[in-house]
Design a protein around this motif. Structure first.
Motif, PDB file in Angstrom:
ATOM      1  N   SER A   1       0.837  -1.196   0.000  1.00 37.39           N
ATOM      2  CA  SER A   1       0.000   0.000   0.000  1.00 37.39           C
ATOM      3  C   SER A   1       0.879   1.256   0.000  1.00 37.39           C
ATOM      4  CB  SER A   1      -0.960  -0.064   1.192  1.00 37.39           C
ATOM      5  OG  SER A   1      -2.080   0.743   0.962  1.00 37.39           O
TER       6      SER A   1
ATOM      7  N   GLY B   1      -0.522   0.697  -5.733  1.00 35.62           N
ATOM      8  CA  GLY B   1      -0.810   1.255  -7.042  1.00 35.62           C
ATOM      9  C   GLY B   1       0.110   2.420  -7.322  1.00 35.62           C
ATOM     10  N   ALA B   2       0.046   2.923  -8.558  1.00 32.61           N
ATOM     11  CA  ALA B   2       0.869   4.061  -8.944  1.00 32.61           C
ATOM     12  C   ALA B   2       0.184   5.381  -8.598  1.00 32.61           C
ATOM     13  CB  ALA B   2       1.160   4.005 -10.443  1.00 32.61           C
ATOM     14  N   ARG B   3      -1.084   5.289  -8.216  1.00 36.21           N
ATOM     15  CA  ARG B   3      -1.845   6.443  -7.726  1.00 36.21           C
ATOM     16  C   ARG B   3      -2.731   5.898  -6.627  1.00 36.21           C
ATOM     17  NH1 ARG B   3      -4.453  11.324  -9.730  1.00 36.21           N
ATOM     18  NH2 ARG B   3      -6.699  11.257  -9.403  1.00 36.21           N
TER      19      ARG B   3
ATOM     20  N   ARG C   1      -5.506   7.384  -4.468  1.00 30.45           N
ATOM     21  CA  ARG C   1      -6.516   8.286  -3.897  1.00 30.45           C
ATOM     22  C   ARG C   1      -7.231   7.579  -2.750  1.00 30.45           C
ATOM     23  NH1 ARG C   1      -8.531  12.320  -7.046  1.00 30.45           N
ATOM     24  NH2 ARG C   1      -9.681  12.827  -5.167  1.00 30.45           N
ATOM     25  N   VAL C   2      -7.597   8.361  -1.738  1.00 30.71           N
ATOM     26  CA  VAL C   2      -8.167   7.800  -0.504  1.00 30.71           C
ATOM     27  C   VAL C   2      -9.601   8.303  -0.317  1.00 30.71           C
ATOM     28  CG1 VAL C   2      -7.894   7.680   2.008  1.00 30.71           C
ATOM     29  CG2 VAL C   2      -5.867   7.673   0.531  1.00 30.71           C
ATOM     30  N   LEU C   3     -10.477   7.406   0.104  1.00 34.53           N
ATOM     31  CA  LEU C   3     -11.864   7.782   0.395  1.00 34.53           C
ATOM     32  C   LEU C   3     -11.890   8.932   1.408  1.00 34.53           C
ATOM     33  CD1 LEU C   3     -13.602   4.308   0.928  1.00 34.53           C
ATOM     34  CD2 LEU C   3     -14.162   5.971  -0.863  1.00 34.53           C
TER      35      LEU C   3
ATOM     36  N   ILE D   1     -12.292   8.076   5.070  1.00 34.53           N
ATOM     37  CA  ILE D   1     -11.110   7.561   5.768  1.00 34.53           C
ATOM     38  C   ILE D   1     -10.165   8.713   6.111  1.00 34.53           C
ATOM     39  CG2 ILE D   1      -9.018   6.163   5.494  1.00 34.53           C
ATOM     40  CD1 ILE D   1     -10.698   4.170   3.874  1.00 34.53           C
TER      41      ILE D   1
ATOM     42  N   CYS E   1      -0.609   9.289   0.759  1.00 35.49           N
ATOM     43  CA  CYS E   1      -1.109   8.393  -0.304  1.00 35.49           C
ATOM     44  C   CYS E   1      -1.956   9.175  -1.294  1.00 35.49           C
ATOM     45  CB  CYS E   1      -1.972   7.270   0.285  1.00 35.49           C
ATOM     46  SG  CYS E   1      -1.054   6.070   1.229  1.00 35.49           S
TER      47      CYS E   1
ATOM     48  N   MET F   1       1.787   7.525 -11.988  1.00 37.31           N
ATOM     49  CA  MET F   1       1.273   6.784 -13.149  1.00 37.31           C
ATOM     50  C   MET F   1       2.045   7.115 -14.436  1.00 37.31           C
ATOM     51  SD  MET F   1      -2.832   6.600 -12.361  1.00 37.31           S
ATOM     52  CE  MET F   1      -3.334   5.508 -13.670  1.00 37.31           C
TER      53      MET F   1
ATOM     54  N   ARG G   1     -10.321  -4.057  -2.092  1.00 36.05           N
ATOM     55  CA  ARG G   1     -11.175  -2.889  -2.355  1.00 36.05           C
ATOM     56  C   ARG G   1     -10.432  -1.579  -2.107  1.00 36.05           C
ATOM     57  NH1 ARG G   1     -15.112  -6.136   0.412  1.00 36.05           N
ATOM     58  NH2 ARG G   1     -14.778  -4.951   2.311  1.00 36.05           N
ATOM     59  N   MET G   2      -9.339  -1.627  -1.367  1.00 33.44           N
ATOM     60  CA  MET G   2      -8.581  -0.391  -1.090  1.00 33.44           C
ATOM     61  C   MET G   2      -7.682  -0.037  -2.273  1.00 33.44           C
ATOM     62  SD  MET G   2      -9.347   0.817   1.932  1.00 33.44           S
ATOM     63  CE  MET G   2      -8.063   1.558   2.936  1.00 33.44           C
ATOM     64  N   THR G   3      -7.063  -1.042  -2.849  1.00 32.37           N
ATOM     65  CA  THR G   3      -6.243  -0.839  -4.061  1.00 32.37           C
ATOM     66  C   THR G   3      -6.653  -1.941  -5.039  1.00 32.37           C
ATOM     67  OG1 THR G   3      -4.448  -2.139  -3.039  1.00 32.37           O
ATOM     68  CG2 THR G   3      -4.300   0.241  -2.861  1.00 32.37           C
TER      69      THR G   3
ATOM     70  N   LYS H   1      -7.294  -3.642 -10.624  1.00 28.39           N
ATOM     71  CA  LYS H   1      -6.999  -2.732 -11.743  1.00 28.39           C
ATOM     72  C   LYS H   1      -5.689  -1.962 -11.523  1.00 28.39           C
ATOM     73  CE  LYS H   1      -9.116   1.359 -13.907  1.00 28.39           C
ATOM     74  NZ  LYS H   1     -10.314   2.226 -13.953  1.00 28.39           N
ATOM     75  N   TYR H   2      -5.426  -1.553 -10.281  1.00 27.70           N
ATOM     76  CA  TYR H   2      -4.200  -0.804  -9.995  1.00 27.70           C
ATOM     77  C   TYR H   2      -2.960  -1.683 -10.235  1.00 27.70           C
ATOM     78  CZ  TYR H   2      -7.023   2.634  -7.263  1.00 27.70           C
ATOM     79  OH  TYR H   2      -7.916   3.577  -6.838  1.00 27.70           O
TER      80      TYR H   2
ATOM     81  N   PHE I   1      -2.353  -2.270 -13.851  1.00 27.25           N
ATOM     82  CA  PHE I   1      -1.710  -1.078 -14.436  1.00 27.25           C
ATOM     83  C   PHE I   1      -0.202  -1.110 -14.175  1.00 27.25           C
ATOM     84  CE2 PHE I   1      -0.329   3.304 -14.712  1.00 27.25           C
ATOM     85  CZ  PHE I   1      -1.039   3.808 -15.796  1.00 27.25           C
TER      86      PHE I   1
END
Ligand code: COA
Length: 255
Positions: free
Chosen positions: A93, A119-121, A123-125, A128, A180, A186, A205-207, A210-211, A214
């Motif tokens: 993470s 991931g390479a990006r 973004r955080v909810l 949170i 984060c 990216m 679900r956090m990363t 798809k991440y 990529f």
């Protein structure tokens, strides 16, 4: 207990084994070296496996940092302090963001990368990011993070996961998530030339997967391992497949 001194501050680490290329494990937001216990034990016969507490976390001295770049600088300082010229950096993470950053800023120090649930990006909810520093929302936010980070939790695992997050200062955890949220390499993944293992739980679900796809598509020498029935803390939920993937990958870094 092993501590290294980095910029005058004590950084805690555990170290097992002394064969082969060093492997340095870096935890994520609000975490500690404890998440890697299975992998450190599994690799000790083939590598010097070192798991660290980032500044402000676990048994390391404060302060925490407010950017991924600053944490990468602290890890580079730890490599110096341990006289590790080159190492495989395995990060989870935010730790994966730190590992990617080290590969970009200190390519001579990074022999390979293990990018686990990252991931390479990143973004955080907002629930949170904002909730973790509000005292009367802290417990609910920890539960939200844990709920989003595991596929299935028995009561003991939930207790441990919540206790691990609660052990870190809310401000440090907030600053980690803010770091984060600001992280985005990216467009730069093509600059990473080292062998790279990307690992992700299929139910992360956090990363999301798809991440990781990529990362694997844009890092030239990357291979991807997806782990069934696991979420964001894949190394805890399914320790053996993660350790096996690392054990299969580390010898390739020597080549
Ligand atoms: N790799 C590949 N694609 C990525 C990516 C990554 N690391 N990060 C974002 N993207 C993609 C998204 O899938 C999205 O694609 P789409 O437009 O085709 O759907 C696009 O880039 C923009 O996504 P994002 O930057 O995440 O912004 P957003 O406003 O769509 O979503 C959140 C913001 C916070 C809702 C979302 O990032 C999320 O759900 N994050 C996971 C939960 C979390 O807090 N994780 C903590 C990580 S430390």
């Amino acid at each position: 207990m092993p501590y290294a001194t980095v910029n005058g501050a004590s950084i805690y680490y555990v170290s097992q084994g002394n064969a082969g290329v060093p492997v340095v494990f870096v935890h994520g937001a609000g975490g500690s070296h404890l998440i890697w216990w299975h992998q450190v034990r599994a690799l000790q016969g083939m590598a010097r496996a070192v798991a660290i507490d980032l500044p402000g976390h676990g048994k390391s001295d404060p302060p925490g940092r407010t950017s991924v770049d600053a944490y990468a600088g602290a890890v580079a300082g730890l490599l110096d302090a341990l006289a590790l010229e080159r190492a495989v950096i395995v990060g989870h993470s935010m730790g994966g963001a730190i590992a990617q950053t080290l590969a970009l800023t200190h390519p001579d120090r990074v022999a390979g990368l293990g990018l686990v649930g990252t991931g390479a990006r990143l973004r955080v909810l907002p629930a949170i990011l904002d909730g973790i520093v509000v005292p009367d929302q802290f417990e609910a936010t920890v539960r939200l993070i844990v709920d989003n980070s595991y596929v299935a939790l028995d009561p003991l695992m939930r207790q441990r996961a919540e206790a691990e997050l609660a052990a870190c200062s809310p401000q440090v955890t907030h600053d980690d998530f803010a770091a984060c949220n600001a992280f985005d390499v990216m467009p730069r993944l093509g600059e990473i030339g080292v062998p790279t293992l990307v690992v992700c739980g299929r139910q992360d679900r956090m990363t999301p997967v798809k991440y990781s796809e990529f990362l694997a598509a844009h890092i030239a020498r990357a291979r991807l391992t997806l782990v069934d029935d696991a979420g964001h803390y894949v190394m805890i939920e399914k320790p053996a497949p993660v350790s096996d993937a690392l054990a299969g990958f580390i010898p390739l870094v020597h080549a």
